[in-house]
Design an enzyme around this catalytic site. Sequence first.
Site, PDB file in Angstrom:
ATOM      1  N   HIS A  56       0.875  -1.176   0.000  1.00 25.19           N
ATOM      2  CA  HIS A  56       0.000   0.000   0.000  1.00 25.19           C
ATOM      3  C   HIS A  56       0.911   1.224   0.000  1.00 25.19           C
ATOM      4  O   HIS A  56       2.021   1.160   0.552  1.00 25.19           O
ATOM      5  CB  HIS A  56      -0.828   0.081   1.279  1.00 25.19           C
ATOM      6  CG  HIS A  56      -1.741  -1.070   1.531  1.00 25.19           C
ATOM      7  ND1 HIS A  56      -1.334  -2.212   2.168  1.00 25.19           N
ATOM      8  CD2 HIS A  56      -3.050  -1.240   1.250  1.00 25.19           C
ATOM      9  CE1 HIS A  56      -2.357  -3.047   2.269  1.00 25.19           C
ATOM     10  NE2 HIS A  56      -3.412  -2.481   1.716  1.00 25.19           N
ATOM     11  N   ASP A  59       2.359   1.796   3.392  1.00 20.10           N
ATOM     12  CA  ASP A  59       3.278   0.800   3.958  1.00 20.10           C
ATOM     13  C   ASP A  59       4.708   1.286   3.748  1.00 20.10           C
ATOM     14  O   ASP A  59       5.613   0.947   4.516  1.00 20.10           O
ATOM     15  CB  ASP A  59       3.170  -0.553   3.248  1.00 20.10           C
ATOM     16  CG  ASP A  59       1.808  -1.200   3.410  1.00 20.10           C
ATOM     17  OD1 ASP A  59       1.092  -0.860   4.363  1.00 20.10           O
ATOM     18  OD2 ASP A  59       1.473  -2.047   2.556  1.00 20.10           O
ATOM     19  N   MET A  90       2.567  -5.874  -7.552  1.00 19.63           N
ATOM     20  CA  MET A  90       1.231  -5.348  -7.246  1.00 19.63           C
ATOM     21  C   MET A  90       1.343  -4.174  -6.276  1.00 19.63           C
ATOM     22  O   MET A  90       2.167  -4.175  -5.369  1.00 19.63           O
ATOM     23  CB  MET A  90       0.382  -6.471  -6.631  1.00 19.63           C
ATOM     24  CG  MET A  90      -1.011  -6.086  -6.193  1.00 19.63           C
ATOM     25  SD  MET A  90      -1.104  -5.381  -4.522  1.00 19.63           S
ATOM     26  CE  MET A  90      -1.734  -6.791  -3.605  1.00 19.63           C
ATOM     27  N   GLU A 183     -11.002  -6.882  -4.812  1.00 24.60           N
ATOM     28  CA  GLU A 183     -10.938  -7.935  -3.785  1.00 24.60           C
ATOM     29  C   GLU A 183     -12.199  -7.953  -2.932  1.00 24.60           C
ATOM     30  O   GLU A 183     -12.449  -7.011  -2.174  1.00 24.60           O
ATOM     31  CB  GLU A 183      -9.705  -7.692  -2.908  1.00 24.60           C
ATOM     32  CG  GLU A 183      -9.554  -8.740  -1.816  1.00 24.60           C
ATOM     33  CD  GLU A 183      -8.247  -8.578  -1.037  1.00 24.60           C
ATOM     34  OE1 GLU A 183      -7.332  -7.897  -1.540  1.00 24.60           O
ATOM     35  OE2 GLU A 183      -8.158  -9.126   0.068  1.00 24.60           O
ATOM     36  N   LYS A 185     -14.787  -9.096   0.129  1.00 24.64           N
ATOM     37  CA  LYS A 185     -14.767  -9.563   1.516  1.00 24.64           C
ATOM     38  C   LYS A 185     -16.154  -9.306   2.095  1.00 24.64           C
ATOM     39  O   LYS A 185     -16.732  -8.252   1.842  1.00 24.64           O
ATOM     40  CB  LYS A 185     -13.699  -8.792   2.311  1.00 24.64           C
ATOM     41  CG  LYS A 185     -13.483  -9.334   3.715  1.00 24.64           C
ATOM     42  CD  LYS A 185     -12.343  -8.639   4.443  1.00 24.64           C
ATOM     43  CE  LYS A 185     -12.111  -9.275   5.797  1.00 24.64           C
ATOM     44  NZ  LYS A 185     -11.113  -8.566   6.608  1.00 24.64           N
ATOM     45  N   GLU A 219      -9.558 -13.839  -2.005  1.00 26.04           N
ATOM     46  CA  GLU A 219      -8.718 -14.196  -0.846  1.00 26.04           C
ATOM     47  C   GLU A 219      -9.321 -15.384  -0.107  1.00 26.04           C
ATOM     48  O   GLU A 219     -10.500 -15.381   0.254  1.00 26.04           O
ATOM     49  CB  GLU A 219      -8.565 -13.002   0.112  1.00 26.04           C
ATOM     50  CG  GLU A 219      -7.814 -13.415   1.379  1.00 26.04           C
ATOM     51  CD  GLU A 219      -7.437 -12.278   2.305  1.00 26.04           C
ATOM     52  OE1 GLU A 219      -7.043 -11.213   1.802  1.00 26.04           O
ATOM     53  OE2 GLU A 219      -7.532 -12.470   3.529  1.00 26.04           O
ATOM     54  N   HIS A 222     -11.340 -14.748   3.099  1.00 31.23           N
ATOM     55  CA  HIS A 222     -12.570 -13.964   3.008  1.00 31.23           C
ATOM     56  C   HIS A 222     -13.776 -14.841   2.701  1.00 31.23           C
ATOM     57  O   HIS A 222     -14.848 -14.662   3.288  1.00 31.23           O
ATOM     58  CB  HIS A 222     -12.416 -12.852   1.969  1.00 31.23           C
ATOM     59  CG  HIS A 222     -11.375 -11.841   2.363  1.00 31.23           C
ATOM     60  ND1 HIS A 222     -11.024 -10.773   1.569  1.00 31.23           N
ATOM     61  CD2 HIS A 222     -10.606 -11.736   3.472  1.00 31.23           C
ATOM     62  CE1 HIS A 222     -10.089 -10.060   2.182  1.00 31.23           C
ATOM     63  NE2 HIS A 222      -9.814 -10.636   3.329  1.00 31.23           N
ATOM     64  N   ASP A 247      -4.948 -13.829  -3.285  1.00 34.82           N
ATOM     65  CA  ASP A 247      -4.447 -13.694  -1.918  1.00 34.82           C
ATOM     66  C   ASP A 247      -4.614 -15.033  -1.204  1.00 34.82           C
ATOM     67  O   ASP A 247      -5.735 -15.495  -0.954  1.00 34.82           O
ATOM     68  CB  ASP A 247      -5.231 -12.610  -1.159  1.00 34.82           C
ATOM     69  CG  ASP A 247      -4.725 -11.210  -1.475  1.00 34.82           C
ATOM     70  OD1 ASP A 247      -3.777 -11.080  -2.284  1.00 34.82           O
ATOM     71  OD2 ASP A 247      -5.275 -10.244  -0.906  1.00 34.82           O
ATOM     72  N   ASP A 257     -11.290 -12.355  11.006  1.00 33.74           N
ATOM     73  CA  ASP A 257     -10.345 -12.485   9.896  1.00 33.74           C
ATOM     74  C   ASP A 257      -8.970 -12.873  10.449  1.00 33.74           C
ATOM     75  O   ASP A 257      -8.250 -12.052  11.001  1.00 33.74           O
ATOM     76  CB  ASP A 257     -10.282 -11.130   9.178  1.00 33.74           C
ATOM     77  CG  ASP A 257      -9.398 -11.162   7.957  1.00 33.74           C
ATOM     78  OD1 ASP A 257      -8.918 -12.235   7.586  1.00 33.74           O
ATOM     79  OD2 ASP A 257      -9.203 -10.081   7.378  1.00 33.74           O
ATOM     80  N   ASP A 259      -6.246 -14.500   8.844  1.00 28.20           N
ATOM     81  CA  ASP A 259      -5.055 -14.358   7.988  1.00 28.20           C
ATOM     82  C   ASP A 259      -3.937 -15.324   8.393  1.00 28.20           C
ATOM     83  O   ASP A 259      -2.773 -14.935   8.568  1.00 28.20           O
ATOM     84  CB  ASP A 259      -4.531 -12.912   8.019  1.00 28.20           C
ATOM     85  CG  ASP A 259      -5.430 -11.946   7.247  1.00 28.20           C
ATOM     86  OD1 ASP A 259      -6.125 -12.391   6.320  1.00 28.20           O
ATOM     87  OD2 ASP A 259      -5.417 -10.743   7.572  1.00 28.20           O
ATOM     88  N   ASP A 289      -1.298 -13.155   1.622  1.00 23.80           N
ATOM     89  CA  ASP A 289      -1.841 -12.039   2.402  1.00 23.80           C
ATOM     90  C   ASP A 289      -2.181 -12.574   3.788  1.00 23.80           C
ATOM     91  O   ASP A 289      -3.342 -12.811   4.118  1.00 23.80           O
ATOM     92  CB  ASP A 289      -3.072 -11.458   1.715  1.00 23.80           C
ATOM     93  CG  ASP A 289      -3.534 -10.193   2.415  1.00 23.80           C
ATOM     94  OD1 ASP A 289      -2.824  -9.727   3.322  1.00 23.80           O
ATOM     95  OD2 ASP A 289      -4.610  -9.676   2.056  1.00 23.80           O
TER      96      ASP A 289
END
Length: 389
Positions: A56, A59, A90, A183, A185, A219, A222, A247, A257, A259, A289
């Site tokens: 991002h 980030d 990406m 994406e 979710k 993902e 998700h 993802d 979530d 992950d 991810d």
Amino acid sequence: MTSMYDPTPADQFTFGLWTVGQTGRDPFGEATRPGFSPVQIVQELAKLGAYGVNLHDNDLVPINASAQERDRIVSEFRQALSDHGLAVPMATTNLFSDPAFKDGAFTSADARVRAYALQKTMLSMDLGAELGAHTYVFWGGREGTEVDASSKLLDSLAWFRDSLNFLADYSASQGYSYRFALEPKPNEPRGDIFFPTAGSMLGFIATLEHSERFGVNPEFAHDTMAGLNFTHAVAQVIDAGKLFHIDLNDQKMGRFDQDLRFGAENYKTAFFLVKLLEDSGYTGPKHFDAHALRTEDAAGVWAFARGCMRTYLILKEKARQFNEDSEIQAALAAYRIEDAALSELTHSFSAEKAQVLKAQTFDRAALGARGLGLEHLDQLTAELLLGVR
Ligand code: GLT
Ligand code: MN
Ligand code: MN
């Protein structure tokens, strides 16, 4: 000692800066580890055999950085990428952390927030292009509601569409090569997020001006949160020609979530997913991810990252074995019944074929009585995955 499960850049494994950089903070507790700088992440991922790193805007570049700070940070980061041979395939925008986006970005009821979201995304697309990204992800984490009395459902869809049309034109006007991956979710952080599933994304993409430039970034976690079968969702996205990115992670059904590390929880679904990706000839990056458990220190983070990639490669080898296992292939051949004459009759319409089909007699009782052998096939698969075949 290297093994066949040690990744190389040719495997196209990627991690987000926010994934291995995650510090263990959650809604109930503070960070449990200090995290790593973007440059450290590049160094470590390269050592592990990853292909690239995704990000991002914030980030890498803090939201309040000056233009000079931005340029310095970006140039240091580019140097690290080139020193260590890592790509940035990406990029995406953080449209969810800042309080300005608390009620959505492109779907905020405040025209100023929508305009700011567009401005922030254009700048972030510039950054991604500068770093060589070809895929641009949109995860609308705050695009949703808790209070439907806000009465903005249809407006939100139109605002979101206008924003994506605008940004696709911006990309073309700049000469960028982006393909956009949306994406889905179902919820978290909003009570209900717009476009909860891959199918709803596909439906929406068809309404965009340049729909050929838009695809899906599904993902694992998700769909699994919502109790859906992720492999089925990915198959539908592949069938539509829209698997632009993926993802990978893991998740227990019905939980927050999580992950989790890829393959940490649902071995069988992960196996069928890897098999689908490999058999279908998907050639894009495989992005993890996910993040290490809150219990882990720095060493645990890299064990996590290595584990994601190894598990993918182990499952890829299992998929190869599945495809070459004569007993499994015999069970599959017995399961599937082909009939050339009937297929010719049914694969496309003509008035004549319809008449012939209507006159056909079927032994309904025999069709219903046939045993399909799926218990046998599934047990063979279980034994393959459990390592006794
Ligand atoms: C965030 C989210 C992910 C998205 C990322 C991209 S950010 O971590 O949980 O699913 O892919 O914006
Ligand atoms: Mn994701
Ligand atoms: Mn997630």
